[in-house]
Scaffold this motif. Structure first.
Motif, PDB file in Angstrom:
ATOM      1  N   LEU A  68       0.964  -1.365  -0.123  1.00 51.82           N
ATOM      2  CA  LEU A  68       0.124   0.277   0.171  1.00 51.82           C
ATOM      3  C   LEU A  68       0.764   1.220   0.078  1.00 51.82           C
ATOM      4  N   ALA A  69       2.020   1.377   0.579  1.00 47.59           N
ATOM      5  CA  ALA A  69       2.775   2.399   0.737  1.00 47.59           C
ATOM      6  C   ALA A  69       3.469   2.545  -0.266  1.00 47.59           C
ATOM      7  N   ALA A  70       3.915   1.393  -1.264  1.00 54.73           N
ATOM      8  CA  ALA A  70       4.666   1.352  -2.355  1.00 54.73           C
ATOM      9  C   ALA A  70       3.714   2.206  -3.486  1.00 54.73           C
ATOM     10  N   LEU A  71       2.347   1.728  -3.352  1.00 57.99           N
ATOM     11  CA  LEU A  71       1.388   2.178  -4.277  1.00 57.99           C
ATOM     12  C   LEU A  71       1.161   3.677  -4.095  1.00 57.99           C
TER      13      LEU A  71
ATOM     14  N   PRO B  96       2.822   6.974   7.920  1.00 62.09           N
ATOM     15  CA  PRO B  96       4.491   7.155   8.359  1.00 62.09           C
ATOM     16  C   PRO B  96       5.291   6.563   7.350  1.00 62.09           C
ATOM     17  N   ARG B  97       4.849   5.347   7.126  1.00 58.24           N
ATOM     18  CA  ARG B  97       5.863   4.515   6.112  1.00 58.24           C
ATOM     19  C   ARG B  97       5.905   5.458   4.699  1.00 58.24           C
ATOM     20  N   VAL B  98       4.895   5.799   4.308  1.00 57.99           N
ATOM     21  CA  VAL B  98       4.839   6.910   3.034  1.00 57.99           C
ATOM     22  C   VAL B  98       5.818   7.970   3.428  1.00 57.99           C
ATOM     23  N   ALA B  99       5.592   8.382   4.647  1.00 60.40           N
ATOM     24  CA  ALA B  99       6.475   9.935   4.839  1.00 60.40           C
ATOM     25  C   ALA B  99       7.892   9.382   4.953  1.00 60.40           C
ATOM     26  N   GLY B 100       8.235   8.288   5.483  1.00 55.10           N
ATOM     27  CA  GLY B 100       9.741   7.917   5.498  1.00 55.10           C
ATOM     28  C   GLY B 100      10.160   7.572   4.144  1.00 55.10           C
TER      29      GLY B 100
ATOM     30  N   ILE C 221       3.807   8.790  24.622  1.00 57.20           N
ATOM     31  CA  ILE C 221       2.629   9.599  25.234  1.00 57.20           C
ATOM     32  C   ILE C 221       2.630  10.763  25.535  1.00 57.20           C
ATOM     33  N   ASP C 222       3.864  11.610  25.211  1.00 52.71           N
ATOM     34  CA  ASP C 222       4.055  13.069  24.827  1.00 52.71           C
ATOM     35  C   ASP C 222       3.486  13.529  23.809  1.00 52.71           C
ATOM     36  N   ASP C 223       4.181  13.238  22.740  1.00 52.21           N
ATOM     37  CA  ASP C 223       3.898  13.849  21.350  1.00 52.21           C
ATOM     38  C   ASP C 223       2.833  13.261  20.885  1.00 52.21           C
ATOM     39  N   ASP C 224       2.438  11.783  21.053  1.00 49.02           N
ATOM     40  CA  ASP C 224       1.368  10.970  20.450  1.00 49.02           C
ATOM     41  C   ASP C 224       1.576  10.995  18.958  1.00 49.02           C
ATOM     42  N   SER C 225       2.807  10.928  18.274  1.00 50.89           N
ATOM     43  CA  SER C 225       2.901  10.960  16.876  1.00 50.89           C
ATOM     44  C   SER C 225       2.518   9.460  16.210  1.00 50.89           C
ATOM     45  N   ASN C 226       2.926   8.493  16.880  1.00 48.36           N
ATOM     46  CA  ASN C 226       2.552   7.151  16.340  1.00 48.36           C
ATOM     47  C   ASN C 226       3.250   7.024  14.872  1.00 48.36           C
ATOM     48  N   GLN C 227       4.613   7.458  14.748  1.00 47.47           N
ATOM     49  CA  GLN C 227       5.059   7.479  13.310  1.00 47.47           C
ATOM     50  C   GLN C 227       6.620   6.776  13.431  1.00 47.47           C
ATOM     51  N   THR C 228       7.487   6.809  14.455  1.00 49.01           N
ATOM     52  CA  THR C 228       8.814   6.599  14.423  1.00 49.01           C
ATOM     53  C   THR C 228       9.165   5.178  13.901  1.00 49.01           C
ATOM     54  N   GLY C 229       8.478   4.059  14.406  1.00 52.36           N
ATOM     55  CA  GLY C 229       8.611   2.666  13.711  1.00 52.36           C
ATOM     56  C   GLY C 229       8.294   2.339  12.229  1.00 52.36           C
ATOM     57  N   GLN C 230       7.087   3.077  11.857  1.00 52.08           N
ATOM     58  CA  GLN C 230       6.885   2.975  10.471  1.00 52.08           C
ATOM     59  C   GLN C 230       7.851   3.498   9.699  1.00 52.08           C
ATOM     60  N   MET C 231       8.184   4.757  10.220  1.00 54.72           N
ATOM     61  CA  MET C 231       9.312   5.474   9.316  1.00 54.72           C
ATOM     62  C   MET C 231      10.634   4.729   9.121  1.00 54.72           C
ATOM     63  N   LEU C 232      11.161   4.120  10.397  1.00 50.14           N
ATOM     64  CA  LEU C 232      12.299   3.511  10.546  1.00 50.14           C
ATOM     65  C   LEU C 232      12.311   2.232   9.399  1.00 50.14           C
ATOM     66  N   ALA C 233      11.211   1.650   9.532  1.00 52.19           N
ATOM     67  CA  ALA C 233      10.972   0.389   8.639  1.00 52.19           C
ATOM     68  C   ALA C 233      11.118   0.821   7.036  1.00 52.19           C
ATOM     69  N   ALA C 234      10.426   1.852   6.889  1.00 52.56           N
ATOM     70  CA  ALA C 234      10.467   2.547   5.605  1.00 52.56           C
ATOM     71  C   ALA C 234      12.005   2.641   5.123  1.00 52.56           C
TER      72      ALA C 234
END
Ligand SMILES: Cc1cc2nc3c(=O)[nH]c(=O)nc-3n(C[C@H](O)[C@H](O)[C@H](O)COP(=O)(O)OP(=O)(O)OC[C@H]3O[C@@H](n4cnc5c(N)ncnc54)[C@H](O)[C@@H]3O)c2cc1C
Ligand SMILES: Cc1cc2nc3c(=O)[nH]c(=O)nc-3n(C[C@H](O)[C@H](O)[C@H](O)COP(=O)(O)OP(=O)(O)OC[C@H]3O[C@@H](n4cnc5c(N)ncnc54)[C@H](O)[C@@H]3O)c2cc1C
Lengths: 312, 249
Positions: free
Chosen positions: A73-76, A100-104, B120-133
């Motif tokens: 989905l992110a690749a798309l 967030p994966r797309v953002a990364g 629980i401070d910034d509540d972004s829920n992003q870092t892990g997904q960005m790292l995987a990318a």
């Protein structure tokens, strides 16, 4: 440049959360294209085409897209990203997983869970479990945004029909992850995130049986969705998808009835924007009463059956 | 297999924070700080995998001020083997945190990175997904169950409608949800032992990462308040008020 809105759907039906995220997208300004990615998702695409403010629907179908796995989905989305300056989605478990994966991949910062569009590049979002509201401005050309849907009304569904365009998904194949199974709650009750009335139970219920016995009949009488505190979910009284709060679902119904819930900040984070809040708790000092419009100091095992009888 | 666990120092979840009257941010002076609760769950999971023989080393990393060492010592006292502190006084956004973590992953070559689903401070829920990318790895977010197999793992995820189970190839990034486990407390002897465990200090520049903010915070304000209403005396009065005063029934 147009805005790309990722649709939330189960192939057959489009979630009304997409219509709410669309309202936020329209406030940013520009044409909105809705991406429906799935398999056998024509019905969801047709529903998206009816939403007012949508100028085009992109329908991408394939085996890889059937279960919302993050990698294909992110690749798309990345393959489409060049022609969009804003990529936006409701903050659902799908949107929170993939954007967030797309953002990364695009090297762009993401703004999570906006509650207000101040201008095309400036947004409000809650931090610290909603105890502070930040106004954030994006530098740079691209914006990636998730939307807290409880803060936006749904766009109407009678706009002029937008065109549905099929797009190719040939290049997506990903062997990194594979779908095994879904165990989704099935219920005739309304969804938590779109219900007009919600009744929630906390640790005080004491067991799954008691939860069913005293909460559900009232829910059925009211046509309400059912929520729960984390304590009730952790203890196994209610399934995980019923959790309301900072780390569960954020809701803002017309009426929220909290039963045997103390009112921890993490719970309040998920329901304090409800229009009317009722708290039933036997402890008159419970913090939940500080946000309740109507408080009833009572034991819930007595009060709830009485409430059920009292409702026509 | 080595497991890498990022741990963030955040305001303790019991603290009711105050917004600064001038709108410049949240007042964190003399506020109790703790490990992000989701990161405690990540450390616990990594330790359980090690105890089950599925992993041989647990490395914890934090990006933050010198005081983040306390958070790392807590993780070491729980049982982690070694720690890395990437020191910075900047407010590092998730994308830059992910880039630093990628640099650490390139050097450490873990088979699994367990990240909290949200801080629980910034509540972004992003870092892990960005790292995987950034690593080009698979991601399994919001995990409530992890089973490690041969070169793969089966992860059950908490999703809006219930649960989803997926198979993932290793190496992978997993983000933790509340019901994955119940973290242990560090015992006093282990807290003492943790003081002697190795802790490496680095800086973002060691990874060639620019931590300059991409987002500009214009203002931080109090949310709209909510006043306590009234207490009703009986269920009958409650029904009457909801029907005739609030008009919601
Ligand atoms: C990282 C993190 C994230 C969290 N996320 C969430 C979240 O998303 N959602 C969430 O809800 N919580 C969350 N929590 C947990 C939160 O801090 C509280 O522990 C939780 O909300 C408490 O649930 P409760 O109110 O049901 O239980 P309790 O706090 O134990 O309250 C039970 C209440 O029931 C009352 N009571 C007892 N018996 C009766 C009776 N017979 N009749 C009437 N009233 C009775 C008591 O007076 C008490 O007020 C999170 C915590 C952390 C650390
Ligand atoms: C617009 C903006 C304004 C900010 N303003 C402030 C501010 O006023 N005060 C302030 O203190 N901070 C501020 N920050 C920084 C912020 O606190 C976070 O460090 C950063 O945004 C990461 O977001 P998060 O922790 O919510 O990430 P999430 O993606 O929610 O974090 C998930 C997980 O990533 C890992 N992780 C995240 N950060 C770290 C870390 N530093 N070290 C190790 N592991 C980590 C943890 O495992 C965590 O559980 C700001 C950030 C932004 C984007």
């Amino acid at each position: 440049m147009p805005i790309l809105l990722l649709a939330d759907h189960d192939n057959a039906t489009l979630s009304d959360l997409t219509a709410k995220a669309l309202t936020a997208a329209s406030k940013i300004g520009g044409d909105v294209h809705v991406l429906v990615a799935g398999k056998g998702a024509k019905a969801a695409a047709d529903a998206a085409a009816k939403l007012s403010g949508v100028s085009k629907v992109l329908l991408a179908e394939g085996d890889d897209l059937a279960n919302n796995l993050a990698e294909p989905l992110a690749a798309l989305i990345v393959s489409l990203a060049g022609t969009y300056d804003t990529i936006i989605s409701a903050a659902t478990s799908v949107g929170k997983n993939v954007l967030p994966r797309v953002a990364g991949l695009l090297d762009v910062a993401q703004i999570s869970e906006i509650i207000e569009v101040v201008s095309a590049d400036t947004f409000k979002r809650p931090i610290y479990a909603g105890n502070a509201i930040q106004t954030v401005q994006v530098a740079g050309a691209k914006r990636i945004i998730t939307v807290r849907t409880s803060s936006f009304a749904p766009a109407a569904s009678q706009g002029p029909l937008a065109a549905v365009e099929k797009i190719s998904t040939a290049a997506l194949s990903s062997s990194l992850s594979a779908f095994v199974k879904d165990e989704l709650s099935t219920s005739d009750r309304p969804e938590l995130t779109s219900a007009k009335i919600i009744i929630s139970g906390g640790r005080a219920l004491g067991s799954a049986e008691k939860f069913e016995e005293v909460i559900l009949p009232v829910a059925d009488k009211l046509g309400a969705a059912v929520g729960a505190s984390r304590a009730a979910v952790d203890a196994g009284y209610a399934p995980n998808d019923w959790q309301v709060g900072q780390t569960g679902k954020v809701v803002a119904p017309e009426l929220y009835i909290a039963c045997g819930i103390s009112g921890a900040i993490q719970h309040l984070a998920g329901m304090k924007d409800s229009k009317v809040i009722v708290a039933i708790n036997k402890d008159e000092e419970a913090p939940i009463f500080q946000v309740a419009d109507y408080g009833l100091v009572a034991g819930l095992f007595e009060a709830l059956p009485e409430l059920e009888k009292g409702l026509r | 297999m080595k497991i890498l666990v990022p741990v963030k120092r955040v305001v303790d979840y019991n603290v009711k924070i105050r917004v600064k009257p001038d709108g410049s941010g949240v007042d964190l002076t003399n506020v109790k700080m703790s490990m992000n609760p989701f990161d405690e769950i990540s450390v616990e999971e990594a330790l359980r995998l090690k105890e089950a023989g599925k992993a041989d080393e647990v490395v914890v990393v934090s990006i933050g001020p010198p005081k983040a060492e306390e958070t790392l010592r807590t993780a070491l006292a729980m049982g982690a083997d070694r720690a890395i502190l990437v020191e910075t006084e900047d407010q590092v956004e998730p994308l830059a945190v992910a880039k630093i973590l990628r640099g650490i992953a390139d050097a450490e070559k873990p088979g699994l990175i367990i990240v909290g689903k949200q801080a629980i401070d910034d509540d972004s829920n992003q870092t892990g997904q960005m790292l995987a990318a950034l690593l080009g790895w698979v991601q399994a977010t919001f995990a409530s169950k992890i089973e490690i197999g041969d070169g793969k793992a089966t992860v059950t995820r908490e999703v809006d409608g219930g649960l989803q189970t997926i198979d993932i190839k290793m190496p992978a990034v997993v983000t933790t949800d509340l019901r994955l486990n119940e973290p242990r407390y560090a015992s006093l002897p282990n807290i003492m032992k943790a003081k002697k465990k190795p802790l490496d200090k680095k800086s973002p520049a060691d990874f060639g990462i620019d931590t300059a903010a991409r987002l500009k915070v214009l203002k931080t304000e109090e949310p709209r308040g909510r006043e306590a209403g009234i207490k009703v005396k009986s269920v009958a009065e409650l029904i009457d008020k909801l029907k005739n005063e609030a008009g919601v029934l």
